[in-house]
Design a protein around this motif. Structure first.
Motif, PDB file in Angstrom:
ATOM      1  N   TRP A   1       0.829  -1.215   0.000  1.00 15.74           N
ATOM      2  CA  TRP A   1       0.000   0.000   0.000  1.00 15.74           C
ATOM      3  C   TRP A   1       0.856   1.255   0.000  1.00 15.74           C
ATOM      4  O   TRP A   1       0.758   2.105   0.867  1.00 15.74           O
ATOM      5  N   ALA A   2       1.683   1.324  -1.031  1.00 18.46           N
ATOM      6  CA  ALA A   2       2.489   2.526  -1.205  1.00 18.46           C
ATOM      7  C   ALA A   2       1.553   3.693  -1.427  1.00 18.46           C
ATOM      8  O   ALA A   2       0.688   3.630  -2.282  1.00 18.46           O
ATOM      9  N   ASN A   3       1.654   4.745  -0.658  1.00 17.97           N
ATOM     10  CA  ASN A   3       0.818   5.891  -0.970  1.00 17.97           C
ATOM     11  C   ASN A   3       1.526   7.237  -0.944  1.00 17.97           C
ATOM     12  O   ASN A   3       1.239   8.083  -1.736  1.00 17.97           O
ATOM     13  N   ARG A   4       2.475   7.401  -0.044  1.00 22.20           N
ATOM     14  CA  ARG A   4       3.124   8.710  -0.113  1.00 22.20           C
ATOM     15  C   ARG A   4       4.643   8.586  -0.088  1.00 22.20           C
ATOM     16  O   ARG A   4       5.200   7.665   0.462  1.00 22.20           O
ATOM     17  N   LEU A   5       5.223   9.559  -0.753  1.00 22.26           N
ATOM     18  CA  LEU A   5       6.671   9.555  -0.924  1.00 22.26           C
ATOM     19  C   LEU A   5       7.366   9.769   0.414  1.00 22.26           C
ATOM     20  O   LEU A   5       7.150  10.772   1.083  1.00 22.26           O
ATOM     21  N   ASP A   6       8.185   8.797   0.838  1.00 26.50           N
ATOM     22  CA  ASP A   6       8.946   8.992   2.071  1.00 26.50           C
ATOM     23  C   ASP A   6      10.324   8.328   1.991  1.00 26.50           C
ATOM     24  O   ASP A   6      10.947   8.053   3.001  1.00 26.50           O
ATOM     25  N   TYR A   7      10.741   8.033   0.777  1.00 28.23           N
ATOM     26  CA  TYR A   7      12.008   7.331   0.599  1.00 28.23           C
ATOM     27  C   TYR A   7      12.660   7.891  -0.665  1.00 28.23           C
ATOM     28  O   TYR A   7      12.112   7.744  -1.751  1.00 28.23           O
ATOM     29  N   LEU A   8      13.787   8.562  -0.467  1.00 30.38           N
ATOM     30  CA  LEU A   8      14.469   9.178  -1.609  1.00 30.38           C
ATOM     31  C   LEU A   8      15.837   8.530  -1.788  1.00 30.38           C
ATOM     32  O   LEU A   8      16.571   8.342  -0.819  1.00 30.38           O
ATOM     33  N   ILE A   9      16.133   8.196  -3.027  1.00 26.15           N
ATOM     34  CA  ILE A   9      17.483   7.717  -3.339  1.00 26.15           C
ATOM     35  C   ILE A   9      18.143   8.829  -4.149  1.00 26.15           C
ATOM     36  O   ILE A   9      17.667   9.181  -5.232  1.00 26.15           O
ATOM     37  N   LEU A  10      19.170   9.395  -3.590  1.00 27.85           N
ATOM     38  CA  LEU A  10      19.765  10.590  -4.195  1.00 27.85           C
ATOM     39  C   LEU A  10      21.171  10.291  -4.699  1.00 27.85           C
ATOM     40  O   LEU A  10      21.947   9.610  -4.034  1.00 27.85           O
ATOM     41  N   VAL A  11      21.455  10.836  -5.880  1.00 22.46           N
ATOM     42  CA  VAL A  11      22.782  10.668  -6.463  1.00 22.46           C
ATOM     43  C   VAL A  11      23.398  12.053  -6.613  1.00 22.46           C
ATOM     44  O   VAL A  11      23.278  12.677  -7.668  1.00 22.46           O
ATOM     45  N   PRO A  12      24.040  12.558  -5.587  1.00 19.38           N
ATOM     46  CA  PRO A  12      24.566  13.930  -5.661  1.00 19.38           C
ATOM     47  C   PRO A  12      25.736  14.054  -6.640  1.00 19.38           C
ATOM     48  O   PRO A  12      25.979  15.127  -7.174  1.00 19.38           O
ATOM     49  N   THR A  13      26.442  12.939  -6.851  1.00 15.64           N
ATOM     50  CA  THR A  13      27.529  12.995  -7.840  1.00 15.64           C
ATOM     51  C   THR A  13      27.712  11.620  -8.460  1.00 15.64           C
ATOM     52  O   THR A  13      27.420  10.600  -7.822  1.00 15.64           O
ATOM     53  N   LEU A  14      28.182  11.639  -9.681  1.00 12.73           N
ATOM     54  CA  LEU A  14      28.445  10.380 -10.357  1.00 12.73           C
ATOM     55  C   LEU A  14      29.939  10.071 -10.315  1.00 12.73           C
ATOM     56  O   LEU A  14      30.392   9.005 -10.700  1.00 12.73           O
TER      57      LEU A  14
END
Ligand code: SF4
Ligand code: SF4
Lengths: 363, 453
Positions: B60-73
């Motif tokens: 029951w995914a409903n709201r965004l609460d998990y971010l995967i961030l790539v600040p640099t490659l």
């Protein structure tokens, strides 16, 4: 034991609720402030006049929300402030009940003395972050008043939670919409179920048809998304039926937040029937272990109440909660070297000493 | 036999025959009723609890609460199977711009949740501590927050240590086995390997094992002996080993062209590894080793809702409860999708952090993100436990229009669940011991699964 009622003399003509304060700094209109203290007791003054309380130093009463009777009578310490991490207190809303459990710790009375207005006033004055227990008798015999009280308090106090002990006999489908309201996210319903077999459950609670009615009540709580804590008191009669009950819980009652298996309290009817009802779990923990494993296997949080830690086999010890409130808890002399006291529930004040003393094995 | 609720039982040959002939005995009926398979039509509780149990199986995914961030490659290593096609340390244009950072922070401000989890991926994210710190600072308003920094642990200076010393910051790294294996796969020099292991030990000593998680990546053509890998993990105090074969995508695909699917050999190796864990757990009962993903699947069988594993669920909506924000602000549904785009296979981006991702691309991906309607899955006993991964199908086959049973996702999970039920019904006390620990049970029940004889 910490006394919950003290003798008092008050000027008021009606019973009233007030919060006792030793220091004046934080006073609000509902507070009574200490004006004098001597060897006989303490006198507080507030908007309902003077009240003198004997039997406790004033400092121990600081912050308590009390119900004061008129004239010569007593103060009931409804909500004690003293020292708990989460302030936990229990309000008794009625002494009437429609069940008559074999082991009832607080045998019901015929008459109801309505104090909802005063109790609501008291709950509104609760310490920040309080968990308020509601008990009886059967609170839902006065369902309308009960829900009004809960909603009034929770709407005014976003920091307060309730835990209501109910036999689950009086919920109707018509209640679903109300119980599904957002305020009820802060209410847990503690509902007892003693056996999967209707006849056995009915016999234990002393009411024909109780099991079937309870099923409907639980269906209402499920539909409303209520938070339910299921409670099973251990008795010699339901001990061997625990396995079937565990299966019933993991197939029908998966929505419960917790399933508490509770050891018997030696008070009320249970005191009179102790030999007949009490089951010494330290002699045979097998069925309890199997029920705990089965519940956890299927993702139901099962726990133990009123089980002293040293009487529980090590793998299950972390499930034994410090469930006995401070005011009615004791330890026996044999406990003094024990390293686990902080986490242990100890014994009920009224638990037979010889039984307690022979059973403990300090950890 | 498995119900839609996921509740299962084993039917012996006689019972199978009775069920097929529709000649159930009263004992059979009683068994099925007690197990919750035949809700009583007049009981409100039985009907509703059955619906509840079925609903428990849905995510029951409903709201965004998990971010995967790539600040640099950018990265200071060049691993043989690097999945993200890294950029060199000195290159430019591979870090968040001022505008991207501002947009990320704006998104965080707009989240309607009380708790948040942020994972920093790379490249090597610690090359841009300033960006990490800016994000963490912006997350202060949440009641609970958790940050995971995925790092190669080559560099552990004062500033990095200061970040890792926060209670809400966790470290995730790669450890491929003994030093030699790690060197061959990743660091390419023994100084770098020593540096990595030294830093890993330092972190564990200083902050405890709970601070760090390590993942191996195993080359399925020459997997290490199970004991070599287990010892490498045990030596550092890790109990959980996530046994993953090399993922064929991204940069890795060019170097390891034969890694599109795993064959029987890998599955045999996997099983051998699991059996070895079971043996070791039995011999020395003071520690419990587990294969992370097997435990995840096992808990899905028995304890619906206890796991939030975004790789195994159904429905598995994209861009709803978690997203990946790349170094250039592009938004991807999963990290795998990001790698696919980087390696030029297919662009599965669903939007940008500035303009949002409620886009036709996202809706298209979402349309098939459930196993509920799949004809093969509907026939499959494991459907209540299994999931759906459209990105994985596209990655491997370029299409999702395949019989499910011909996909690697299906074969992998079919094998895992087969193995799980074999273990669940094993009479071997060593097996029951491990399975009970993996399920986090207080004791070891005599029976993990019921049988109708
Ligand atoms: S010795 Fe006393 S305090 Fe210690 S576990 Fe036993 S009952 Fe509890
Ligand atoms: S194992 Fe395969 S067929 Fe079964 S549910 Fe999973 S993907 Fe579908």
């Amino acid at each position: 034991m910490i006394p919950l009622a003290l003798q008092s003399i008050s000027e008021a003509e009606q019973p009233f609720v007030t919060r006792l304060r030793v220091a004046t700094g934080t006073a609000d209109a509902a507070d009574s402030i200490l004006v004098a203290e001597d060897i006989d007791g303490a006198t507080f003054a507030g908007r309902n006049g003077l009240v003198s309380i004997s039997g406790s130093p004033a400092a121990a009463l600081d912050g308590d929300v009390v119900l004061v009777s008129s004239g010569v009578g007593r103060v009931e310490r409804l909500l004690r402030a003293g020292g708990l991490e989460i302030p936990t207190n229990t309000l008794l809303v009625t002494e009437r009940c429609d069940q008559l459990c074999l082991m009832c710790s607080q045998p019901p009375k015929k008459t109801h003395h309505d104090r909802f207005a005063l109790l609501t006033e008291a709950a509104l004055l609760a310490e920040p972050g309080s968990l308020i227990g509601i008990t009886g008798g059967e609170p839902t015999l006065y369902k309308a008043q009960l829900l009004d009280m809960i909603e009034t308090v929770l709407a005014a106090r976003s920091d307060v939670e309730f835990h209501v002990l109910t036999n689950g006999q009086h919920f109707e489908d018509a209640d679903v919409a109300r119980l599904a309201g957002a305020l009820y996210d802060r209410v847990t319903w503690g509902v007892p179920l003693y056996a999967r077999q209707a006849a056995l459950h009915d016999r234990i609670v002393g009411k024909k048809g109780a099991f079937d009615r309870l099923q409907d009540g639980l269906a209402v709580l499920l539909s409303a998304g209520c938070r339910v804590e299921l409670r099973t008191v251990l008795l010699s009669s339901n001990f061997t039926a625990l396995g079937e009950l565990a299966r019933y819980v993991t197939t029908r009652l998966r929505f419960v937040e917790a399933w508490s298996i509770m050891q018997l309290e030696n008070v009320g009817y249970a005191r009179k029937r102790w030999q007949e009802l009490y089951l010494d779990h330290s002699a045979d923990f097998g069925p309890i272990a199997a029920a705990l494993d089965h519940a956890h296997l299927h993702g139901v949080e099962a726990q133990l109440f009123n089980f002293p830690l040293c009487t529980v086999p090590a793998p299950y010890r972390h499930l034994a909660r410090p469930s006995i409130s401070d005011w009615k808890r004791k330890f026996v002399p044999e406990c003094s070297p024990c390293a686990a006291r902080e986490r242990c529930c100890g014994f009920f004040e009224w638990h037979p000493d010889d039984e307690a003393r022979s059973g403990v094995r300090p950890l | 036999m498995v119900a839609d609720t996921g509740r299962f039982f084993r039917a012996g040959p006689a019972a199978r025959d009775r069920i097929a002939r529709e000649a159930c005995t009263p004992e059979d009926i009683l068994f099925l009723k007690e197990e919750g398979h035949v809700p009583h039509p007049c009981s409100r509780l039985e009907r509703r609890s059955r619906q509840f149990a079925e609903a428990e199986r849905l995510s029951w995914a409903n709201r965004l609460d998990y971010l995967i961030l790539v600040p640099t490659l950018r990265c200071n290593l060049s691993c043989s199977y690097c999945q993200v096609s890294r950029a060199s340390l000195t290159s430019t244009g591979h870090d968040w711009s001022e505008a991207t950072l501002a947009a990320v922070l704006d998104r965080i401000d707009g989240l309607e949740t009380k708790s948040i989890k942020v994972e920093f991926q790379g490249g090597e994210p610690t090359l841009r501590l300033d960006l990490i710190n800016a994000v963490i600072e912006r997350c202060r308003r949440f009641e609970r927050s958790e940050f995971v920094v995925c790092t190669n642990l080559q560099r552990l200076d004062e500033d990095v240590l200061a970040l890792f010393s926060r209670d809400d910051v966790y470290v995730s790294t790669s450890l491929d086995g003994a030093a030699a294996t790690h060197l061959r796969n990743r660091t390419a020099s023994s100084t770098a390997t020593e540096q990595f292991l030294g830093n890993l030990r330092l972190l564990i000593d200083r902050f405890g094992i709970g601070k760090v998680s390590a993942l191996p990546t195993v080359d399925p053509r020459s997997p290490p002996e199970p004991d070599e890998l287990i010892d490498a993990y045990a030596g550092l105090g890790f109990n959980s080993i996530f046994l993953r074969p090399i993922n064929f995508q991204g940069f890795a695909r060019k170097r390891h062209p034969d890694s599109r699917e795993q064959n029987g050999e890998w599955r045999r190796y996997y099983e051998r590894f699991v059996r070895r864990l079971i043996e070791r757990n039995w011999v020395d009962r003071s520690v419990v080793f587990e294969e992370t993903y097997l435990s995840v699947c096992l808990r899905r069988v028995f304890q619906p809702g206890s796991e939030r594993h975004v790789d195994l669920r159904s429905p598995n909506p994209v861009g709803v409860d978690y997203v990946v924000i790349d170094h250039d602000g592009t938004v991807y549904p999963t990290d795998e999708a990001r790698m696919l785009a980087r390696s030029g296979i297919i662009d599965l981006s669903i939007g940008t952090v500035e303009t949002g991702w409620d886009t036709p691309a996202r809706q298209t991906l979402d349309r098939h993100s459930t196993n509920a309607m799949d004809p093969a899955c509907r026939q499959c006993a494991y459907q209540p436990y299994c999931g759906r991964d459209v990105i994985d199908d596209i990655a491997r086959y370029g299409t999702i229009d395949l019989p499910r049973t011909e996909t690697e996702f299906c074969r992998k999970h079919m094998h895992l669940f087969d193995l799980i039920f074999e273990l669940v019904y094993s009479d071997d006390p060593a097996v029951r011991h491990s399975v009970s620990r993996w399920l986090r049970l207080p004791g070891t029940p005599t029976e993990l699964g019921v049988t109708l004889p």
